[in-house]
Structure formats: C-alpha cells, structure tokens
Write a protein that holds these residues in place. Sequence first.
Motif, mmCIF file in Angstrom:
data_model
loop_
_atom_site.group_PDB
_atom_site.id
_atom_site.type_symbol
_atom_site.label_atom_id
_atom_site.label_comp_id
_atom_site.label_asym_id
_atom_site.label_seq_id
_atom_site.Cartn_x
_atom_site.Cartn_y
_atom_site.Cartn_z
ATOM 1 N N ARG A 1 0.826 -1.212 0.000
ATOM 2 C CA ARG A 1 0.000 0.000 0.000
ATOM 3 C C ARG A 1 0.861 1.262 0.000
ATOM 4 O O ARG A 1 0.530 2.249 -0.658
ATOM 5 N N LEU A 2 1.941 1.225 0.758
ATOM 6 C CA LEU A 2 2.817 2.393 0.835
ATOM 7 C C LEU A 2 3.661 2.578 -0.420
ATOM 8 O O LEU A 2 4.248 3.641 -0.628
ATOM 9 N N LYS A 3 3.752 1.511 -1.228
ATOM 10 C CA LYS A 3 4.490 1.550 -2.489
ATOM 11 C C LYS A 3 5.951 1.920 -2.285
ATOM 12 O O LYS A 3 6.527 2.679 -3.062
ATOM 13 N N PHE A 4 6.544 1.379 -1.227
ATOM 14 C CA PHE A 4 7.985 1.552 -1.046
ATOM 15 C C PHE A 4 8.703 0.858 -2.204
ATOM 16 O O PHE A 4 8.365 -0.275 -2.541
ATOM 17 N N PRO A 5 9.692 1.489 -2.810
ATOM 18 C CA PRO A 5 10.440 0.816 -3.883
ATOM 19 C C PRO A 5 11.284 -0.319 -3.322
ATOM 20 O O PRO A 5 11.592 -0.353 -2.135
ATOM 21 N N TYR A 6 11.631 -1.232 -4.185
ATOM 22 C CA TYR A 6 12.447 -2.370 -3.761
ATOM 23 C C TYR A 6 13.753 -1.865 -3.172
ATOM 24 O O TYR A 6 14.508 -1.150 -3.834
ATOM 25 N N PRO A 7 14.044 -2.210 -1.913
ATOM 26 C CA PRO A 7 15.183 -1.591 -1.224
ATOM 27 C C PRO A 7 16.539 -2.189 -1.540
ATOM 28 O O PRO A 7 17.557 -1.643 -1.149
ATOM 29 N N LEU A 8 16.576 -3.317 -2.244
ATOM 30 C CA LEU A 8 17.861 -3.993 -2.373
ATOM 31 C C LEU A 8 17.908 -4.792 -3.661
ATOM 32 O O LEU A 8 17.110 -5.699 -3.861
ATOM 33 N N ASP A 9 18.829 -4.458 -4.554
ATOM 34 C CA ASP A 9 19.040 -5.258 -5.755
ATOM 35 C C ASP A 9 20.215 -6.216 -5.549
ATOM 36 O O ASP A 9 20.072 -7.406 -5.613
ATOM 37 N N ARG A 10 21.378 -5.621 -5.279
ATOM 38 C CA ARG A 10 22.551 -6.421 -4.958
ATOM 39 C C ARG A 10 23.168 -5.831 -3.696
ATOM 40 O O ARG A 10 23.528 -4.639 -3.681
ATOM 41 N N LYS B 1 26.923 -0.177 -4.244
ATOM 42 C CA LYS B 1 26.893 1.082 -3.504
ATOM 43 C C LYS B 1 25.842 2.039 -4.042
ATOM 44 O O LYS B 1 25.395 2.935 -3.345
ATOM 45 N N ASN B 2 25.448 1.888 -5.303
ATOM 46 C CA ASN B 2 24.459 2.780 -5.894
ATOM 47 C C ASN B 2 23.061 2.212 -5.719
ATOM 48 O O ASN B 2 22.354 1.911 -6.666
ATOM 49 N N GLN B 3 22.676 2.044 -4.455
ATOM 50 C CA GLN B 3 21.392 1.439 -4.139
ATOM 51 C C GLN B 3 20.345 2.479 -3.827
ATOM 52 O O GLN B 3 20.633 3.637 -3.579
ATOM 53 N N ARG B 4 19.091 2.055 -3.803
ATOM 54 C CA ARG B 4 18.003 2.895 -3.306
ATOM 55 C C ARG B 4 18.041 2.808 -1.783
ATOM 56 O O ARG B 4 17.284 2.085 -1.163
ATOM 57 N N TYR B 5 18.961 3.533 -1.207
ATOM 58 C CA TYR B 5 19.281 3.330 0.204
ATOM 59 C C TYR B 5 18.127 3.614 1.153
ATOM 60 O O TYR B 5 17.943 2.923 2.124
ATOM 61 N N TYR B 6 17.372 4.643 0.878
ATOM 62 C CA TYR B 6 16.515 5.189 1.929
ATOM 63 C C TYR B 6 15.040 4.835 1.786
ATOM 64 O O TYR B 6 14.181 5.705 1.782
ATOM 65 N N THR B 7 14.734 3.580 1.646
ATOM 66 C CA THR B 7 13.335 3.190 1.635
ATOM 67 C C THR B 7 12.789 3.060 3.053
ATOM 68 O O THR B 7 11.597 3.022 3.245
ATOM 69 N N LEU B 8 13.673 2.961 4.042
ATOM 70 C CA LEU B 8 13.332 2.758 5.457
ATOM 71 C C LEU B 8 12.773 1.372 5.740
ATOM 72 O O LEU B 8 12.408 1.075 6.870
ATOM 73 N N GLU B 9 12.689 0.519 4.733
ATOM 74 C CA GLU B 9 12.211 -0.845 4.972
ATOM 75 C C GLU B 9 13.380 -1.753 5.342
ATOM 76 O O GLU B 9 14.432 -1.718 4.697
ATOM 77 N N SER B 10 13.186 -2.575 6.365
ATOM 78 C CA SER B 10 14.159 -3.619 6.685
ATOM 79 C C SER B 10 13.877 -4.814 5.782
ATOM 80 O O SER B 10 12.740 -5.297 5.720
ATOM 81 N N THR B 11 14.888 -5.292 5.099
ATOM 82 C CA THR B 11 14.672 -6.395 4.163
ATOM 83 C C THR B 11 14.428 -7.714 4.880
ATOM 84 O O THR B 11 13.838 -8.626 4.310
ATOM 85 N N VAL B 12 14.889 -7.817 6.126
ATOM 86 C CA VAL B 12 14.765 -9.076 6.874
ATOM 87 C C VAL B 12 14.163 -8.804 8.250
ATOM 88 O O VAL B 12 14.492 -7.815 8.902
ATOM 89 N N ILE B 13 13.265 -9.689 8.681
ATOM 90 C CA ILE B 13 12.791 -9.690 10.062
ATOM 91 C C ILE B 13 13.121 -11.044 10.657
ATOM 92 O O ILE B 13 13.356 -12.018 9.930
ATOM 93 N N CYS B 14 13.151 -11.117 11.969
ATOM 94 C CA CYS B 14 13.495 -12.367 12.640
ATOM 95 C C CYS B 14 12.586 -12.559 13.843
ATOM 96 O O CYS B 14 12.183 -11.587 14.497
ATOM 97 N N VAL B 15 12.239 -13.808 14.115
ATOM 98 C CA VAL B 15 11.381 -14.150 15.243
ATOM 99 C C VAL B 15 12.085 -15.207 16.079
ATOM 100 O O VAL B 15 12.600 -16.199 15.544
#
Length: 334
Positions: free
Chosen positions: A133-142, A146-160
């Motif tokens: 819904r928020l349409k955050f762009p994909y935060p991680l390609d490789r 170094k030329n990444q979309r750094y600032y999506t604020l999304e954590s790519t991984v969560i852990c339980v």
Amino acid sequence: MATDRKKRQMPLGLVKIREFNKENLKTCGFQLICHVMQEFKKEQNKLRTYVNEILHSIFFLGIIHEDCLTPVDILNAQNASAEILRQEFPEPFGKYKSHLPKRTPFSILLDIMQLTFGTKENIMNELCSLMKRLKFPYPLDRPANKNQRYYTLESTVICVCSNSRCTSQEYFGASLGCRTEKAKSIMIYSSCLNTWHEYVSYAVMSFQHQTKGDSLQFHESMQCQAYIRDWKENTYKERQPCMNCTRLFSLPEGTEQEHYPYGNCAETECLSKLLINDQFMRENTEIRNYTTDKMDMLKDSTRKLLQEKLASIPSLSYINNDDLLWFNPNKGPS
C-alpha cells in the motif's frame, strides 16, 4: 580554474542517484508517518510512545543524510498538518539533532504491528500488505552495490525468536533499514551502548574490536528464524542466518554471504529482546570471556567510534559528544 571546477563536479549519473535517494527518503518517511498517524487516531493511548519514537528516528536519519533533510523537508512544510503534528508531538521536532535514536523506524513499526496483530503469521501478512500500500520501492538489488536505493526505510529481513519452554511469547527484530555506512555504524554503536541487552552488545562489540570475537551460546530451547520479503511475490520466506550471526550467536551455519557489519542483522534485535524479557534464557546463556572490565573497555572503544562518526556530521552540531543523549519517547516535554 575552469578545468579544476570541472574535475570537482559530480558525474551526472551519481547526481541522479543522489537525488533519487533523497526523494526516496522524503517520500518513504512521509508515507510511514502518515500510516502511523492513521493508526494513532484509532489507538491514541497505546501508540503515543511509538509515534513519538518513530518520528524522532525518521527525523534523525533525515538530518544525517548527505543532503541534511529536516522535518520540514520530509513533511512538506506547505501542508498545514505538519504544524499540527509538531504541536501534538513537540519532542521529536526539538531533539532530532541533539538526541540519538535507540532503533530504526522499521523496528518501531514492527512493535506497532505486533501490538496490533499479535501472531507471527498475521504480522508478516499485514507487513506485506502495508508495504504494498505504501508503495515503497524495492530496497535492495545487490547487497554490495553502492548505488542502491538506500533510503526506503524498509528492513529487508525480520526475525522471530522464542523459548520453546514457553512457546506463547515470540520476540521480533528487524535488520537495519539504513544502508549507508555512516548511518548503519551510528545505529549499531548507539544500540550497543543504549539499546541491546548487555550480552548481545558485548558479543557485537567484541567481534567489531577484536580479531576473534566472543560469541553467545544460548540454551537449546532457544528457537530463532529469520525471514526475507520476496518483493515479487510480496511474501516473507525463511532465510538462513548469515555467517556473522553464526559466529555471534552460535546459530546453525548459514550460507548467506557477508555484506554487512556485525550487529546489522535482524537476529541481533530479537535475541536481545529475548534476553531482556526471559529470565531463564538470561541465566542459561553462556558468553565467552565476558568480564566487566572487558565490557567497559569495549564500551569505551565503541563510544569513541560513535563520537567520531557524529563529529563528522556538521548538521549534528547540537549533539554533545562528551555526554551523549538518547531520545526517550516515554518522557514528556521538558
């Protein structure tokens, strides 16, 4: 002279990447704030502390960005709601330059999701739905790019994680949602000094400051599983621990490559929460070579590194390096 000026100019491609990253941070920060404010309207008493904290964390990451983004930049100052937000939550606006955050925005969001939706399955489903819904762009390609979309604020991984002797309680953690070296280092050092359980902090700092660090050995009843969001399918899938986490926490050996520093991964936060809240796990976790003197030495070294990072950021001129302050979302205006 003209030749020297031409040499100093940033290549057009890098200019576009920098502008893209800046706009990403502004857009994602604004979208995340709008979401938590909508939730706040439903549950004001439960969520006020979380909203305070997430605003401060977003504003801090904005001001340490290379373009020094202020709350006005993120909130779009022309919008009258920005002033309403400032009146409702004055603390984040007053302290984003002088106080350090204890965790990243996505980590705080994860707590809100757990409070609202309860179970692991519901939380992961709702997180995927929210990100869509928020349409955050994909935060991680490789990861190493170094030329990444750094600032999506999304954590790519969560852990339980949980204690199988007490299966009803699950603890959640998120990987760091900031991908520049400076921001990542500041958050890791800050967390070691003021957020994570001392055992986790000790392990992370020992691996950062020593050739061979001192790992934790949890009781066999500890269960831990990380998940990465499959962006194309918009679902969380199990992920093996990286080698850093294997060394830190004596987890089953994983196959993931090492692209990040010790302390970046989601395992760090959730295992810290487990130790903070579970007395049995605290009493039955072994930590190699731990002494109070060594802990003090590691903290001193980490504090020095943190102070050096902060001193290199002109926009943080109000932070007192001799007496570091952390933002307390529970404290009223002062």
